[in-house]
Scaffold this motif. Structure first.
Motif, PDB file in Angstrom:
ATOM      1  N   VAL A 146       0.842  -1.206   0.000  1.00 41.18           N
ATOM      2  CA  VAL A 146       0.000   0.000   0.000  1.00 41.18           C
ATOM      3  C   VAL A 146       0.874   1.252   0.000  1.00 41.18           C
ATOM      4  O   VAL A 146       0.586   2.213  -0.719  1.00 41.18           O
ATOM      5  N   THR A 147       1.938   1.242   0.787  1.00 43.55           N
ATOM      6  CA  THR A 147       2.844   2.392   0.809  1.00 43.55           C
ATOM      7  C   THR A 147       3.408   2.640  -0.585  1.00 43.55           C
ATOM      8  O   THR A 147       3.409   3.779  -1.076  1.00 43.55           O
ATOM      9  N   LEU A 148       3.853   1.588  -1.240  1.00 37.75           N
ATOM     10  CA  LEU A 148       4.364   1.727  -2.610  1.00 37.75           C
ATOM     11  C   LEU A 148       3.254   2.115  -3.587  1.00 37.75           C
ATOM     12  O   LEU A 148       3.474   2.906  -4.502  1.00 37.75           O
ATOM     13  N   GLY A 149       2.045   1.585  -3.366  1.00 34.47           N
ATOM     14  CA  GLY A 149       0.914   1.929  -4.223  1.00 34.47           C
ATOM     15  C   GLY A 149       0.546   3.403  -4.135  1.00 34.47           C
ATOM     16  O   GLY A 149       0.229   4.039  -5.143  1.00 34.47           O
ATOM     17  N   ILE A 150       0.593   3.961  -2.932  1.00 32.48           N
ATOM     18  CA  ILE A 150       0.312   5.397  -2.760  1.00 32.48           C
ATOM     19  C   ILE A 150       1.336   6.220  -3.541  1.00 32.48           C
ATOM     20  O   ILE A 150       0.985   7.176  -4.248  1.00 32.48           O
ATOM     21  N   MET A 151       2.604   5.847  -3.419  1.00 29.52           N
ATOM     22  CA  MET A 151       3.644   6.606  -4.120  1.00 29.52           C
ATOM     23  C   MET A 151       3.560   6.421  -5.630  1.00 29.52           C
ATOM     24  O   MET A 151       3.820   7.358  -6.387  1.00 29.52           O
ATOM     25  N   LEU A 152       3.171   5.242  -6.084  1.00 32.89           N
ATOM     26  CA  LEU A 152       2.943   5.029  -7.516  1.00 32.89           C
ATOM     27  C   LEU A 152       1.748   5.860  -7.970  1.00 32.89           C
ATOM     28  O   LEU A 152       1.769   6.461  -9.049  1.00 32.89           O
ATOM     29  N   GLY A 153       0.722   5.916  -7.135  1.00 34.74           N
ATOM     30  CA  GLY A 153      -0.441   6.755  -7.428  1.00 34.74           C
ATOM     31  C   GLY A 153      -0.074   8.223  -7.534  1.00 34.74           C
ATOM     32  O   GLY A 153      -0.675   8.971  -8.295  1.00 34.74           O
TER      33      GLY A 153
END
Length: 188
Positions: A146-153
């Motif tokens: 999720v942390t990586l997903g937020i930054m990808l977002g």
């Protein structure tokens, strides 16, 4: 259940949260690592607790949970996605993207993407698998994803601007529809 199986299970259980996090990150106004980590912690804690709840409920309630978990996930993600689409299409003039999401909005999304983890926890009770190592691995994996997903977002949001909220809402509805399809078609 060996370590490889636990890690693969954790990755599989965190994919919905990862996709939702990309949508959430795209909506935010340049989220920082601290905000991404906060959202990751919320999702990770929820994702770690739900299989423990399912495991505790065990065999007696497993058939009841699996009978309607997909409908709950579909409904929650559908409502959250529709709200995001509505907010993205609303023309309020110079509306800025939020700097952070509220706790309850994140918790609701985290819960909606982790309902199936409760049924997985119940099935692990049948196999007499120790739930704490599995739950901790699932929570830690979800935190990371999720942390990586937020930054990808964040990258996606910078590219598509205001449409990010509409796309994020569509992604949430798509995740809910996919969960529903998987369960109704017998693929889950």
């Amino acid at each position: 259940m060996n370590a490889v199986s636990v890690v693969l299970l954790a990755l599989a259980m965190s994919t919905d949260a990862f996709a939702a996090a990309i949508g959430k990150g795209a909506v935010l106004q340049r989220p920082r690592w601290r905000e991404a980590l906060r959202i990751g912690l919320i999702f990770g804690c929820i994702e770690a607790v739900t299989p423990v709840i399912g495991w505790a409920i065990g065999a007696a309630a497993a058939s009841y949970i699996t009978a309607f978990d997909h409908w709950i996930a579909f409904g929650l993600l559908g409502v959250l996605g529709a709200r995001m689409i509505h907010a993205g299409l609303r023309d309020d003039g110079l509306v800025e993207r939020p700097v952070r999401h509220g706790f309850w909005a994140i918790a609701a999304t985290g819960f909606a993407t982790s309902i199936d983890a409760m049924a997985v926890g119940a099935s692990l009770a049948f196999l007499e698998v120790p739930i704490l190592p599995v739950a901790l691995t699932v929570g830690a994996t979800t935190l990371l994803m999720v942390t990586l997903g937020i930054m990808l977002g964040r990258l996606v949001g910078a590219m598509i601007g205001r449409r990010a909220e509409v796309i994020g809402g569509i992604v949430l509805i798509g995740i809910g529809a996919f969960i529903l399809y998987e369960h109704l078609s017998g693929a889950a």
